[in-house]
Design a protein around this motif. Sequence first.
Motif, PDB file in Angstrom:
ATOM      1  N   UNK A  58       0.932  12.828  -7.052  1.00 25.40           N
ATOM      2  CA  UNK A  58       0.126  13.457  -8.110  1.00 25.40           C
ATOM      3  C   UNK A  58      -0.768  14.333  -7.256  1.00 25.40           C
ATOM      4  N   UNK A  59      -1.319  14.077  -6.206  1.00 23.03           N
ATOM      5  CA  UNK A  59      -2.320  14.773  -5.570  1.00 23.03           C
ATOM      6  C   UNK A  59      -2.458  14.239  -4.117  1.00 23.03           C
ATOM      7  N   UNK A  65       0.750  -0.976   0.063  1.00 25.10           N
ATOM      8  CA  UNK A  65       0.112   0.085  -0.053  1.00 25.10           C
ATOM      9  C   UNK A  65       0.886   1.211  -0.266  1.00 25.10           C
ATOM     10  N   UNK A  92      -3.339   9.133   6.120  1.00 22.48           N
ATOM     11  CA  UNK A  92      -2.502   9.971   6.686  1.00 22.48           C
ATOM     12  C   UNK A  92      -1.220  10.155   6.017  1.00 22.48           C
ATOM     13  N   UNK A 106      -3.665  16.165  -1.518  1.00 20.95           N
ATOM     14  CA  UNK A 106      -5.218  16.427  -1.065  1.00 20.95           C
ATOM     15  C   UNK A 106      -6.013  15.132  -1.217  1.00 20.95           C
ATOM     16  N   UNK A 107      -5.991  14.708  -2.415  1.00 22.73           N
ATOM     17  CA  UNK A 107      -6.980  13.611  -2.744  1.00 22.73           C
ATOM     18  C   UNK A 107      -6.506  12.320  -2.008  1.00 22.73           C
ATOM     19  N   UNK A 108      -5.399  12.073  -1.437  1.00 21.58           N
ATOM     20  CA  UNK A 108      -5.050  11.028  -0.703  1.00 21.58           C
ATOM     21  C   UNK A 108      -5.353  11.164   0.611  1.00 21.58           C
ATOM     22  N   UNK A 109      -5.373  12.427   1.198  1.00 18.40           N
ATOM     23  CA  UNK A 109      -5.843  12.734   2.484  1.00 18.40           C
ATOM     24  C   UNK A 109      -7.321  12.613   2.561  1.00 18.40           C
ATOM     25  N   UNK A 110      -7.892  12.998   1.520  1.00 18.34           N
ATOM     26  CA  UNK A 110      -9.248  12.714   1.453  1.00 18.34           C
ATOM     27  C   UNK A 110      -9.763  11.223   1.318  1.00 18.34           C
ATOM     28  N   UNK A 111      -8.863  10.490   1.248  1.00 15.92           N
ATOM     29  CA  UNK A 111      -9.097   8.986   1.157  1.00 15.92           C
ATOM     30  C   UNK A 111      -8.954   8.411   2.704  1.00 15.92           C
ATOM     31  N   UNK A 159       3.080   7.260  -5.067  1.00  7.97           N
ATOM     32  CA  UNK A 159       2.874   7.751  -6.298  1.00  7.97           C
ATOM     33  C   UNK A 159       1.468   8.675  -6.245  1.00  7.97           C
ATOM     34  N   UNK A 160       0.630   8.285  -5.468  1.00  4.58           N
ATOM     35  CA  UNK A 160      -0.777   9.212  -5.481  1.00  4.58           C
ATOM     36  C   UNK A 160      -0.274  10.415  -4.832  1.00  4.58           C
ATOM     37  N   UNK A 185       1.820   2.527  -3.485  1.00 14.39           N
ATOM     38  CA  UNK A 185       0.607   2.936  -4.114  1.00 14.39           C
ATOM     39  C   UNK A 185       0.608   4.356  -3.515  1.00 14.39           C
ATOM     40  N   UNK A 186       0.555   4.668  -2.296  1.00 16.50           N
ATOM     41  CA  UNK A 186       0.248   5.998  -1.714  1.00 16.50           C
ATOM     42  C   UNK A 186       1.597   6.907  -2.110  1.00 16.50           C
TER      43      UNK A 186
END
Lengths: 497, 334
Positions: free
Chosen positions: B191-192, B181, B202, B194-199, B187-188, B184-185
């Motif tokens: 890219x963005x 995981x 932490x 914010x969007x990872x936080x919003x998933x 890379x994410x 994956x995190x």
Amino acid sequence: MTTPILKLENIQKSFPGVRALHNMQIELMKGELLAVCGENGAGKSTLMKVITGVYHADSGNIYLNGEKITIKEPNDAYSKGIAIIFQETSLFKDLTVLENLYVGHEPRKQVGPFKVIDYQAMREKAKEIFNFLGVDMDLDVIVDKLGVASKQMVEIAKAMTYGAQILILDEPTAALTNKEVTALFSTIARLKKQGISMIYISHRMEEIFELADRVTVIRDGEYVNTANINEVDENQLITWMVGREMSNIYPKTDLEIGDTLMEVSHIKHEGLVNDISFKLKKNEILGIAGLAGAGRTELAECICGLMSKDSGKIILEGKELEIADYKDAIAQGIVYASEDRKKYGLVIAMSVMENTTMSILDQISNKSLIDFKKERELTDAYMKELQVKAPNRDFVVENLSGGNQQKVLLSKALVAKPKVLILDEPTRGVDVGAKYEIYKIIEKLASEGVSIIMISSDMPELLGMADRILVIKAGQLVWEVNRGPDMTQEKILEKAL
Amino acid sequence: MLSRLSYPQILTIILIVLIAFFAIIIPNGVFLRPRVLLGTTTDVAYLGLMALPMTLIILTGGIDLSVGFLMAASGMLCSMVFKMTGSLPLGILVALGAGLIGGALNGFIVSRTKIPPFIATLGTMSIFNGITWFVGGSHSFTSSSALVEIGSARFFGSLPSQLIVLVIMFLIFDFIHNRSTLGRYLHAIGYNENAVNFSGVNTQRVKFGIYTLSGFMCGFAALTFFGRSFEINSTTGLNMNIEVITMVVLGGTSVMGGVGTIRGTFIATLIVGVLRKGLSLMGASGDVYNFVLGGVLIVSLIAFAYLEARKKIVSRTNAIKNLTESAVENTAGK
């Protein structure tokens, strides 16, 4: 018959593997406002880019005042009097209004051996232009300090400095408040009176009917029809846009509402959310109305732990929850789908699958190692369930249409098995057809027992879908109304303003 | 044809071409002797060990400039403790511990404040160098002969222990990057974020974790550095960050975040090793190496940007083609 000021005929434009425009035609008369509408992806932007010289048509003719022309590049379009006002402004934000107006074509005067910028002349001309637009504008203010609406005015004024005769307005009201929209409309009326021709692109039907003289509908890159505005109604336009009849776009059924599922009590966040309490029932779609900036999104974020709350309780199924961050909320079944899918909702550079499973990745992992098989199965299941139109699960989200991106966002929320699903502007930037599909999904979820909080600025959508609506104003809950004769657009707006 | 190959494949070709070049230019086929060819990795193994976590950091759009000086500081502390106590295990513990603490400091600043990683680690880089100065003065430090023995060992006559360590670490990092995981995190986040936080992820903790890991690997790298019987003094670590970052960038990791592989970094490490050894066998001085390395960094940045832009167009067109095809299928199906 007079000659149209701008005429496009038989425009073809292909990109590798896809036909973007086919037999496209458009006729713009002098001093008229022509609305161009079509679903997202219908080819509106491509068409505008052909007109403004960003793209070159593969074939077809463009006539200006009856004369055949070619537009090589955007500057060429400017010099021929064609200007486009984009959704996002192209101004230099650190320069003043005056400097922005004449950037690149400053009036000059000879001082000794040098040609210097003639600020005097520039200022006078600029004043004249803003007078002409009927706008009161401080020429020396830095553009960054202006609101969206004022920036747009500067953009229009800038087009006027080039002596534009044809203005293209691309979704100009998307980010404006009602008051600003009124101001923009009065400027548009002035422009029209002065014989400026305009092409107006908008999703909003009521604007089209208020402003346009004629309307052209395009679909899938092809010309569908053109009509005088007083000869068509909204249903007719929608039918042309989607290519089929749409009797009722809100698939609302009368569901039996269950017992209270969640209770939100006295939520506070200094300056943003001021002591809001409400109950949410099983199977219920609870609408939240209010102006942008009223605190709707902040309320949702406080509930989900995405924003800290100063005080307040959240009780789910009779149990008070400890929510320190969003992870806790997801674990308890409270899931939030952001209003801004590109910024907060999705990682658009990643694939459909990677986005779908982003918030439950730890649940499908064993000691932090991802179970890829499970991930693929889950993704495929939700792509099928929500009818995400993507070639495969590894397709990058960025390349999907707005409606399909929104469906990926929904998949991402649903895969977390929500009991309470908070949807923030679930159909923003989504075309009519996809909207309907999203409503159907929402209704189905409600029928399966999910409680839905739907935050929306789209009033017909709230009225069409919600069982109950809360109106939020300046961080406070000001009104609550159940589905029935009292739930009207007028009354809700009255409370929200 | 070039656009069909993956970036690590292109790198492998570059590596082979480079080896062939030195094999031809250096007389008597010296360069192709297993001892020499495999030996090219011993000079860069400690850099490669730092480049692996650096890849993870750059994937998130961050950077760690402090690596070289943190390696020097932990190596020097290790050496001092070893000299005082005579215990090698204790010395190793100190090296790894010092690296870990230094990395945690970076991680803390980067994840808890809004200070950009570039500036934050520029600051800590100076702190770490200061520690080396303060404790070590102008002396040079060595470690135990046991460490040198292990670090210089060759198996089967030519296979250096340094390479074995590097390969094992590479396999571990590659596995984490591809399967976990965390990979994956990263890379994410690149890219963005914010969007990872919003998933519900932490991201602060993720970032803290990788900077700490980077520090730990600096401590580890210090041990292999000693293993080459190199000495550590107050200037050790200078320019090492540039070498490490060059490996990562040459390996195809985008400094904008989001794009990159551990595999690419590994092959790039081998390329830098070949380049370094080849140049020195040709009789070129260290200045030439620095010059060439800087050139490689800039050229790979430009080349990568170019390849990315092309790839984007290719994948876009493919995407559109796929879409139309599936649309056609759909209609045909009806």
